[in-house]
Design a protein around this motif. Structure first.
Motif, PDB file in Angstrom:
ATOM      1  N   ASN A 425      42.306  33.094  33.511  1.00 50.38           N
ATOM      2  CA  ASN A 425      41.115  32.875  32.644  1.00 50.38           C
ATOM      3  C   ASN A 425      40.906  33.621  31.362  1.00 50.38           C
ATOM      4  N   ASP A 426      41.521  34.888  31.525  1.00 49.87           N
ATOM      5  CA  ASP A 426      41.181  35.835  30.325  1.00 49.87           C
ATOM      6  C   ASP A 426      42.554  35.732  29.203  1.00 49.87           C
ATOM      7  N   THR A 427      42.029  36.117  28.075  1.00 48.61           N
ATOM      8  CA  THR A 427      43.121  36.026  26.990  1.00 48.61           C
ATOM      9  C   THR A 427      43.718  37.377  26.804  1.00 48.61           C
ATOM     10  N   SER A 428      44.701  37.540  27.885  1.00 55.64           N
ATOM     11  CA  SER A 428      45.270  38.981  27.862  1.00 55.64           C
ATOM     12  C   SER A 428      46.669  38.877  28.348  1.00 55.64           C
ATOM     13  N   ALA A 429      47.550  39.796  27.866  1.00 52.70           N
ATOM     14  CA  ALA A 429      48.946  39.660  28.472  1.00 52.70           C
ATOM     15  C   ALA A 429      48.967  39.996  29.892  1.00 52.70           C
ATOM     16  N   ALA A 430      48.076  40.936  30.225  1.00 55.25           N
ATOM     17  CA  ALA A 430      48.147  41.195  31.677  1.00 55.25           C
ATOM     18  C   ALA A 430      47.764  40.092  32.741  1.00 55.25           C
ATOM     19  N   THR A 431      46.575  39.090  32.417  1.00 53.73           N
ATOM     20  CA  THR A 431      46.341  38.102  33.186  1.00 53.73           C
ATOM     21  C   THR A 431      47.451  36.963  33.351  1.00 53.73           C
ATOM     22  N   LEU A 432      48.010  36.952  32.079  1.00 50.37           N
ATOM     23  CA  LEU A 432      49.170  35.792  31.719  1.00 50.37           C
ATOM     24  C   LEU A 432      50.341  36.385  32.838  1.00 50.37           C
ATOM     25  N   THR A 433      50.803  37.736  32.600  1.00 55.46           N
ATOM     26  CA  THR A 433      51.648  38.152  33.494  1.00 55.46           C
ATOM     27  C   THR A 433      51.601  37.992  34.795  1.00 55.46           C
ATOM     28  N   GLU A 434      50.304  38.303  35.310  1.00 53.95           N
ATOM     29  CA  GLU A 434      49.745  38.038  36.805  1.00 53.95           C
ATOM     30  C   GLU A 434      49.989  36.482  37.176  1.00 53.95           C
ATOM     31  N   ALA A 435      49.501  35.815  36.320  1.00 53.06           N
ATOM     32  CA  ALA A 435      49.720  34.272  36.812  1.00 53.06           C
ATOM     33  C   ALA A 435      51.164  33.794  36.851  1.00 53.06           C
ATOM     34  N   ILE A 436      52.147  34.381  36.112  1.00 52.66           N
ATOM     35  CA  ILE A 436      53.544  34.251  36.315  1.00 52.66           C
ATOM     36  C   ILE A 436      54.156  34.640  37.403  1.00 52.66           C
ATOM     37  N   LYS A 437      53.555  36.067  37.870  1.00 51.85           N
ATOM     38  CA  LYS A 437      54.059  36.609  39.014  1.00 51.85           C
ATOM     39  C   LYS A 437      53.753  35.727  40.107  1.00 51.85           C
ATOM     40  N   ARG A 438      52.335  35.243  40.111  1.00 53.97           N
ATOM     41  CA  ARG A 438      52.034  34.307  41.263  1.00 53.97           C
ATOM     42  C   ARG A 438      52.701  33.232  41.343  1.00 53.97           C
TER      43      ARG A 438
END
Length: 477
Positions: A425-438
């Protein structure tokens, strides 16, 4: 049978800078297959390729300019393409919007105003063609003056205006209105005037009988300040005439079973053959060949809209993961430079190609395991649909067409077989990284990953259903 004049500033494979060209090259074809009489009209740029030279049809005089109309054909089809031929404007090196040096055309307003006048003349059957459309389907700001000009005509064809990206509006100083010699009755706040400036896109929004955009979610988003770029009020006011119809994709061009650009063709039943494309991609990009390493691909403009800054911010952490990253695109020079620097420092993990390369784009779609598309906004997006067709799992932000085409991998969607990617959802590097790890957790479970690929490959993103919806819209008006 409806007679439809499809007005566009670019058409694939004649000339392409973005998704509009893909739509212009596909939707008219799909409408033709539904037995509609469709003609495409576009400027005759010097850079046009892949078609027969246009044969002369007629000369039309508008605004003291003698403009020729030439006729060619959409390659491999019966769809005529009418080329608006005015050499002082269009027979120059460069693309539809910028010159050879990448600078916007200083006379871009003049160019597309002339184009719109010609479209209006053809629409009113004043171009000696003995053909008048029932519907004029206009696309983006470059054709925005057409519905406005037609509104002044007696018994004019109905117009549909499609927004492919609200961020590009065709805004010019008020003086341009006079210099372009546009009809005075169009200059008012409900018309072409926008805060004292001339707005081409407002012509389409204010005067077209129907407004469409390229996904249902984006149709809602553009009625908000975040995505409406100052026109959200007008769009909310015209909400009953606004609808979102998802773009399709060309399922012949983007088909891993017959794709001539990839190292090894494959399909849902021969998914094991996809692995040969990863090896070919790793070799082509000078990355260590390793069938077990997940390969992430990104194809697109390297600009903030596409979320490239989120990837750049997250890359230092991501490069600690066992993975490789392949980038293809061009955009902001600073983003290009930073990506190239990562490729220089981590040659075994990052490969970057600046520019556009159609065969390589196909090879990335086939060879990557995962496709990154963390856009801040995305009216429709096509690569997430290409990726699913190629069994390459997309990671996307929940916005626009990405929200409408990718089903997040959650316990429920895994259980009912609808999961096709990973959504954050969020436009942040952290949430993108979390999705990649998932995503990488799922990648290690080969059986579940294979099911995810099959779910994705079984989605129908063809133009047929979209064309039916456009046809229903034409019938309404």
């Amino acid at each position: 049978m409806k007679k439809i004049l499809f007005a566009t500033s670019e058409t694939h494979p004649l000339i392409k800078t973005g998704g509009l060209a893909d739509v212009a090259g596909s939707l008219p074809l799909a409408l033709g297959e539904l037995e509609q009489d469709v003609r495409i009209i576009m400027p005759n740029y010097q850079a046009i390729r892949n078609c027969e030279p246009g044969r002369y049809l007629c000369t039309v005089k508008v605004n003291n300019c003698d403009v020729n109309l030439l006729e060619t054909w959409l390659p491999g089809s019966q769809i005529p393409v009418w080329l608006v031929d005015y050499p002082p404007f269009f027979k120059v090196p460069g693309n539809p919007y910028v010159d050879d040096n990448g600078m916007p055309w200083p006379n871009i307003g003049d160019r597309f105003a002339l184009f719109c006048r010609i479209v209006a003349e053809v629409a009113m059957n004043r171009a000696y063609l003995d053909w008048q459309p029932d519907i004029v389907h206009c696309n983006d700001w470059q054709t925005g003056l057409v519905p406005a000009l037609l509104s002044l005509e007696h018994q004019h064809p109905a117009s549909v205006f499609t927004i492919h990206n609200m961020a590009y509006q065709g805004l010019f100083p008020a003086t341009a209105f006079t210099l372009l010699n546009l009809p005075g009755q169009l200059w008012h706040p409900e018309g072409l005037e926008y805060h004292g400036m001339l707005s081409f896109i407002k012509g389409g929004l204010a005067y077209a009988e129907r407004i469409t955009t390229v996904s249902p979610t984006y149709a809602q988003e553009i009625q908000t300040p975040e995505f409406g770029y100052g026109l959200e009020g007008l769009l909310a006011h015209k909400q009953s005439q606004l609808s979102g119809i998802l773009n399709g994709i060309d399922t012949e061009v983007w088909n891993p079973a017959i794709d001539p650009h990839i190292a090894q063709t494959y399909g849902m039943k021969t998914l094991n053959d996809k692995a040969a494309n990863k090896i070919a991609l790793q070799q082509q990009m000078n990355l260590p060949v390793d069938a077990e390493l997940p390969v992430f691909g990104l194809i697109g403009r390297l600009v903030e809209q596409k979320g490239i800054d989120l990837i750049l911010a997250g890359l230092p952490e991501l490069l600690e993961l066992p993975a490789q990253f392949v980038f293809l695109g061009s955009g902001d020079k600073s983003n290009e430079y930073r990506l190239m620097e990562f490729a220089r420092l981590y040659p075994e993990k990052v490969a970057v190609t600046i520019g556009y390369n159609e065969p390589l784009a196909h090879q990335i779609e086939a060879g990557a395991d995962i496709f990154l598309m963390p856009s801040r906004f995305e009216p429709c997006g096509l690569n997430q649909m290409y990726s699913q067709r190629y069994g390459t799992i997309p990671i996307v932000r929940k916005t626009g067409g990405l929200a409408d085409t990718v089903v997040d991998t959650l316990p429920e969607s895994i259980a009912n077989g609808t999961a096709t990617g990973f959504v954050f959802n969020d436009t942040s590097a952290a949430t993108l990284t979390e999705a990649i790890k998932r995503c990488l957790v799922m990648f290690r479970h080969k059986k579940d990953w294979r099911q995810l690929q099959r779910n994705a490959m079984s989605r129908d993103f063809s133009w047929q259903s979209s064309a039916q919806r456009y046809l229903a819209l034409y019938d309404e008006i």
